[in-house]
Write a protein that holds these residues in place. Structure first.
Motif, short mmCIF file in Angstrom:
data_model
loop_
_atom_site.label_atom_id
_atom_site.label_comp_id
_atom_site.label_asym_id
_atom_site.label_seq_id
_atom_site.Cartn_x
_atom_site.Cartn_y
_atom_site.Cartn_z
N ARG A 114 42.35 33.15 51.11
CA ARG A 114 41.58 32.48 50.07
C ARG A 114 40.12 32.86 50.23
O ARG A 114 39.64 33.10 51.34
CB ARG A 114 41.75 30.95 50.20
N HIS A 115 39.42 32.89 49.13
CA HIS A 115 38.07 33.44 49.12
C HIS A 115 37.10 32.47 48.45
O HIS A 115 37.45 31.78 47.49
CB HIS A 115 38.06 34.79 48.40
N ASP A 116 35.88 32.48 48.95
CA ASP A 116 34.82 31.67 48.34
C ASP A 116 34.32 32.30 47.04
O ASP A 116 33.85 31.59 46.15
CB ASP A 116 33.66 31.50 49.32
N ALA A 117 34.42 33.60 46.94
CA ALA A 117 34.06 34.30 45.71
C ALA A 117 34.96 35.52 45.55
O ALA A 117 35.21 36.24 46.53
CB ALA A 117 32.60 34.73 45.72
N VAL A 118 35.44 35.71 44.36
CA VAL A 118 36.09 36.96 43.96
C VAL A 118 35.19 37.59 42.91
O VAL A 118 34.81 36.93 41.93
CB VAL A 118 37.51 36.73 43.40
N VAL A 119 34.82 38.83 43.12
CA VAL A 119 33.88 39.50 42.22
C VAL A 119 34.45 40.84 41.78
O VAL A 119 35.33 41.41 42.43
CB VAL A 119 32.50 39.71 42.91
N SER A 120 33.94 41.33 40.68
CA SER A 120 34.33 42.66 40.20
C SER A 120 33.22 43.18 39.30
O SER A 120 32.54 42.40 38.63
CB SER A 120 35.65 42.58 39.42
N ALA A 121 33.05 44.49 39.32
CA ALA A 121 32.05 45.12 38.46
C ALA A 121 32.61 46.41 37.87
O ALA A 121 33.00 47.32 38.61
CB ALA A 121 30.76 45.40 39.23
N LEU A 122 32.67 46.45 36.57
CA LEU A 122 33.02 47.67 35.83
C LEU A 122 34.34 48.28 36.30
O LEU A 122 34.45 49.48 36.51
CB LEU A 122 31.88 48.70 35.94
N ALA A 123 35.35 47.43 36.43
CA ALA A 123 36.65 47.90 36.92
C ALA A 123 37.82 47.36 36.13
O ALA A 123 38.75 48.10 35.78
CB ALA A 123 36.81 47.53 38.40
N ILE A 124 37.81 46.07 35.82
CA ILE A 124 38.98 45.42 35.22
C ILE A 124 39.24 45.93 33.81
O ILE A 124 40.37 45.86 33.32
CB ILE A 124 38.82 43.89 35.28
N VAL A 139 43.70 35.90 40.66
CA VAL A 139 42.35 35.58 41.13
C VAL A 139 42.19 34.07 41.29
O VAL A 139 41.66 33.60 42.31
CB VAL A 139 41.30 36.15 40.16
N ALA A 140 42.60 33.31 40.29
CA ALA A 140 42.46 31.86 40.36
C ALA A 140 43.18 31.30 41.58
O ALA A 140 42.68 30.38 42.24
CB ALA A 140 42.99 31.22 39.08
N ALA A 141 44.33 31.86 41.90
CA ALA A 141 45.11 31.39 43.05
C ALA A 141 44.49 31.83 44.38
O ALA A 141 44.80 31.24 45.42
CB ALA A 141 46.54 31.90 42.95
N ALA A 142 43.61 32.82 44.35
CA ALA A 142 43.02 33.35 45.57
C ALA A 142 41.69 32.70 45.94
O ALA A 142 41.08 33.04 46.96
CB ALA A 142 42.80 34.86 45.44
N LEU A 143 41.22 31.74 45.13
CA LEU A 143 39.95 31.08 45.38
C LEU A 143 40.15 29.78 46.15
O LEU A 143 41.11 29.04 45.89
CB LEU A 143 39.24 30.78 44.06
N VAL A 144 39.22 29.48 47.05
CA VAL A 144 39.19 28.15 47.65
C VAL A 144 38.72 27.16 46.58
O VAL A 144 38.11 27.55 45.58
CB VAL A 144 38.23 28.11 48.86
N PRO A 145 39.01 25.86 46.75
CA PRO A 145 38.46 24.88 45.80
C PRO A 145 36.95 25.01 45.69
O PRO A 145 36.24 25.08 46.70
CB PRO A 145 38.87 23.53 46.42
N GLY A 146 36.47 25.11 44.47
CA GLY A 146 35.04 25.31 44.24
C GLY A 146 34.60 26.75 44.32
O GLY A 146 33.44 27.06 44.04
#
Length: 231
Positions: A114-124, A139-146
């Motif tokens: 789980r991650h505090d931030a999932v980010v992407s730039a010019l890829a998706i 992505v939603a499932a890979a985030l910690v609450p908040g």
């Protein structure tokens, strides 16, 4: 030629060209960092190492900016292009930033954790729309609450006429910034792999995936930064 092959071919010059090919470079990447930073700083304040997952990380440009803004993050960079990841790893090692690289396609399962931030730039925007929606659910499932997801992206115009206008403005701007005919032709060749979607559609898919506070935080013609937060 695959998307990964196309970007591996320009790995050595990719970052320098971004300054021209993304005319709003500073505001575009700066906004992405601003959106991603608060939960990372909150993790540090709570005594945890902030975990960041960078999807389609390429040469690590966004990861480098995030690690500079919030020292102490731990990064996981995912990309299908090994030469791009090699550049990213070299740059992060040179700055002593904790990281790992994962060679994978964005249609593949995400790395565990789980991650505090999932980010992407010019890829998706290289994914078909159905694959974008599926990725946003992962992505939603890979985030910690908040935790936060932020996508700094190339987007489609909401109408064909606006999409054509986006392209006209982009061509004029990058020419003013010094892109020559060869660089523009190479960029357009890579853009044959593009499947951009509108901001409105993608924000809808993020909400559908369960994210809250979904918004577009920056937009200048075909470049937009949008995302949301895990409840």
């Amino acid at each position: 030629m695959t998307v990964a092959d196309a970007f591996d071919a320009v790995a050595g010059t990719y970052d320098e060209a971004r300054q021209r090919l993304v005319p709003c470079f500073d505001a575009f990447y700066g906004t992405a960092v601003e959106v991603a930073a608060p939960p990372l700083r909150a993790a540090l304040a709570a005594g945890r190492t902030p975990e960041v997952l960078d999807l389609g990380a390429g040469t690590g440009l966004l990861s480098l900016l995030l690690s500079a803004a919030v020292p102490g993050v731990r990064l996981t960079l995912v990309d299908a292009a090994p030469a791009m990841l090699a550049v990213a790893a070299d740059q992060l090692r040179a700055r002593d930033v904790s990281h790992r690289v994962v060679r994978a396609d964005l249609a593949d399962p995400l790395p565990p954790g789980r991650h505090d931030a999932v980010v992407s730039a010019l890829a998706i925007h290289h994914l078909a729309d159905a694959d974008k929606r599926a990725l946003y659910r992962r992505v939603a499932a890979a985030l910690v609450p908040g935790g936060v997801f932020v996508n700094a992206e190339q987007v489609a115009g909401p109408t064909p006429a606006l999409d054509r206008r986006y392209d006209e403005v982009w061509t004029a701007r990058i020419t003013e910034l010094g892109s020559d005919a060869e660089e523009i032709a190479a960029a357009r060749d890579r853009m044959r792999h593009d499947r951009p979607a509108t901001v409105a559609d993608q924000c809808g898919w993020l909400a559908e995936a369960g994210l809250v506070d979904v918004d577009c935080f920056f937009k200048e013609w075909r470049f937009a930064v949008f995302g949301g937060r895990a409840a």
